[in-house]
Enzyme design. Sequence first.
Site, PDB file in Angstrom:
ATOM      1  N   ARG A  29      38.564 -34.790  16.877  1.00 42.04           N
ATOM      2  CA  ARG A  29      38.058 -33.674  17.676  1.00 42.04           C
ATOM      3  C   ARG A  29      38.350 -33.881  19.156  1.00 42.04           C
ATOM      4  O   ARG A  29      38.207 -34.996  19.672  1.00 42.04           O
ATOM      5  CB  ARG A  29      36.548 -33.520  17.483  1.00 42.04           C
ATOM      6  CG  ARG A  29      36.188 -33.099  16.085  1.00 42.04           C
ATOM      7  CD  ARG A  29      34.714 -32.794  15.933  1.00 42.04           C
ATOM      8  NE  ARG A  29      34.338 -32.821  14.536  1.00 42.04           N
ATOM      9  CZ  ARG A  29      34.617 -31.862  13.660  1.00 42.04           C
ATOM     10  NH1 ARG A  29      35.254 -30.768  14.060  1.00 42.04           N
ATOM     11  NH2 ARG A  29      34.257 -31.981  12.396  1.00 42.04           N
ATOM     12  N   ASP A  30      38.766 -32.789  19.801  1.00 44.06           N
ATOM     13  CA  ASP A  30      39.024 -32.832  21.243  1.00 44.06           C
ATOM     14  C   ASP A  30      37.707 -33.091  21.978  1.00 44.06           C
ATOM     15  O   ASP A  30      36.669 -32.507  21.670  1.00 44.06           O
ATOM     16  CB  ASP A  30      39.647 -31.503  21.708  1.00 44.06           C
ATOM     17  CG  ASP A  30      40.284 -31.630  23.079  1.00 44.06           C
ATOM     18  OD1 ASP A  30      41.513 -31.535  23.173  1.00 44.06           O
ATOM     19  OD2 ASP A  30      39.533 -31.823  24.067  1.00 44.06           O
ATOM     20  N   ILE A  31      37.761 -33.942  22.972  1.00 45.51           N
ATOM     21  CA  ILE A  31      36.549 -34.337  23.701  1.00 45.51           C
ATOM     22  C   ILE A  31      36.032 -33.202  24.598  1.00 45.51           C
ATOM     23  O   ILE A  31      34.849 -33.166  24.932  1.00 45.51           O
ATOM     24  CB  ILE A  31      36.834 -35.625  24.513  1.00 45.51           C
ATOM     25  CG1 ILE A  31      35.553 -36.385  24.801  1.00 45.51           C
ATOM     26  CG2 ILE A  31      37.611 -35.343  25.781  1.00 45.51           C
ATOM     27  CD1 ILE A  31      35.801 -37.813  25.276  1.00 45.51           C
ATOM     28  N   VAL A  96      48.106 -35.427  28.341  1.00 44.64           N
ATOM     29  CA  VAL A  96      48.197 -36.713  27.641  1.00 44.64           C
ATOM     30  C   VAL A  96      49.603 -36.819  27.054  1.00 44.64           C
ATOM     31  O   VAL A  96      49.997 -35.973  26.231  1.00 44.64           O
ATOM     32  CB  VAL A  96      47.130 -36.847  26.535  1.00 44.64           C
ATOM     33  CG1 VAL A  96      47.305 -38.159  25.789  1.00 44.64           C
ATOM     34  CG2 VAL A  96      45.723 -36.750  27.121  1.00 44.64           C
ATOM     35  N   HIS A 100      51.003 -34.095  20.622  1.00 42.19           N
ATOM     36  CA  HIS A 100      49.862 -33.679  19.801  1.00 42.19           C
ATOM     37  C   HIS A 100      49.875 -32.170  19.624  1.00 42.19           C
ATOM     38  O   HIS A 100      50.383 -31.438  20.475  1.00 42.19           O
ATOM     39  CB  HIS A 100      48.535 -34.126  20.427  1.00 42.19           C
ATOM     40  CG  HIS A 100      48.382 -33.746  21.862  1.00 42.19           C
ATOM     41  ND1 HIS A 100      49.000 -34.450  22.880  1.00 42.19           N
ATOM     42  CD2 HIS A 100      47.691 -32.736  22.464  1.00 42.19           C
ATOM     43  CE1 HIS A 100      48.692 -33.888  24.042  1.00 42.19           C
ATOM     44  NE2 HIS A 100      47.909 -32.848  23.810  1.00 42.19           N
ATOM     45  N   HIS A 102      47.284 -29.025  19.188  1.00 38.97           N
ATOM     46  CA  HIS A 102      45.902 -28.541  19.270  1.00 38.97           C
ATOM     47  C   HIS A 102      45.692 -27.529  18.142  1.00 38.97           C
ATOM     48  O   HIS A 102      46.477 -26.578  18.016  1.00 38.97           O
ATOM     49  CB  HIS A 102      45.657 -27.788  20.582  1.00 38.97           C
ATOM     50  CG  HIS A 102      45.762 -28.613  21.819  1.00 38.97           C
ATOM     51  ND1 HIS A 102      44.656 -29.040  22.521  1.00 38.97           N
ATOM     52  CD2 HIS A 102      46.835 -29.063  22.509  1.00 38.97           C
ATOM     53  CE1 HIS A 102      45.043 -29.724  23.594  1.00 38.97           C
ATOM     54  NE2 HIS A 102      46.373 -29.745  23.609  1.00 38.97           N
TER      55      HIS A 102
HETATM   56  P1  AMP Z   1      47.114 -31.651  26.643  1.00 37.09           P
HETATM   57  O1  AMP Z   1      46.568 -31.089  27.921  1.00 37.09           O
HETATM   58  O2  AMP Z   1      47.845 -30.676  25.786  1.00 37.09           O
HETATM   59  O3  AMP Z   1      47.897 -32.927  26.888  1.00 37.09           O
HETATM   60  O4  AMP Z   1      45.845 -32.028  25.776  1.00 37.09           O
HETATM   61  C1  AMP Z   1      45.155 -33.210  25.919  1.00 37.09           C
HETATM   62  C2  AMP Z   1      43.802 -33.004  25.282  1.00 37.09           C
HETATM   63  O5  AMP Z   1      43.239 -34.278  25.032  1.00 37.09           O
HETATM   64  C3  AMP Z   1      42.802 -32.233  26.148  1.00 37.09           C
HETATM   65  O6  AMP Z   1      42.392 -31.060  25.471  1.00 37.09           O
HETATM   66  C4  AMP Z   1      41.657 -33.230  26.328  1.00 37.09           C
HETATM   67  O7  AMP Z   1      40.406 -32.615  26.314  1.00 37.09           O
HETATM   68  C5  AMP Z   1      41.855 -34.159  25.157  1.00 37.09           C
HETATM   69  N1  AMP Z   1      41.337 -35.511  25.318  1.00 37.09           N
HETATM   70  C6  AMP Z   1      41.492 -36.326  26.389  1.00 37.09           C
HETATM   71  N2  AMP Z   1      40.900 -37.518  26.160  1.00 37.09           N
HETATM   72  C7  AMP Z   1      40.377 -37.447  24.905  1.00 37.09           C
HETATM   73  C8  AMP Z   1      39.647 -38.354  24.082  1.00 37.09           C
HETATM   74  N3  AMP Z   1      39.326 -39.588  24.507  1.00 37.09           N
HETATM   75  N4  AMP Z   1      39.263 -37.947  22.851  1.00 37.09           N
HETATM   76  C9  AMP Z   1      39.573 -36.705  22.433  1.00 37.09           C
HETATM   77  N5  AMP Z   1      40.271 -35.810  23.143  1.00 37.09           N
HETATM   78  C10 AMP Z   1      40.658 -36.167  24.368  1.00 37.09           C
END
Ligand code: AMP
Length: 114
Positions: A29-31, A96, A100, A102
């Site tokens: 799950r996204d944080i 990140v 990935h 979403h």
């Molecule tokens: P992006 O902006 O497409 O690179 O998405 C990165 C996603 O990672 C964002 O929606 C963040 O909320 C999510 N995220 C960052 N750190 C974590 C974490 N430790 N656990 C879960 N999701 C995370």
Amino acid sequence: MSDTIFDKIIRRELPADIVYEDDDVLAFRDIHPQAPVHVLFVPKKSFATLNDCTEADAALLGKLLLAASAYAKREGFAEAGYRCVINCNRGGGQTVYHLHVHLMAGRQMPERMV
Ligand code: AMP
């Protein structure tokens, strides 16, 4: 060794709310969820961005999407609908740098981009 937050989650060095795992894919799950359901599907093999994948990675990319749709079916919202998004590089909103997908669901998604 690649060292993004997601690599650390894959290596179990950081906690995450993991909802699915197989040999190639981890989903958690996204944080900062942007929808009632917001799950990230991550290949265990590390690619910084979609640009770093090649023809040799086609099956793995397919597995990522199929893992997302299987999750949607299993959780019962596949028919209602969901959105899958891959952000690539800064202009695409990527923060990140470990590839990935979403998966977001549980509310009406806003305006169409395409
Ligand atoms: P992006 O902006 O497409 O690179 O998405 C990165 C996603 O990672 C964002 O929606 C963040 O909320 C999510 N995220 C960052 N750190 C974590 C974490 N430790 N656990 C879960 N999701 C995370």
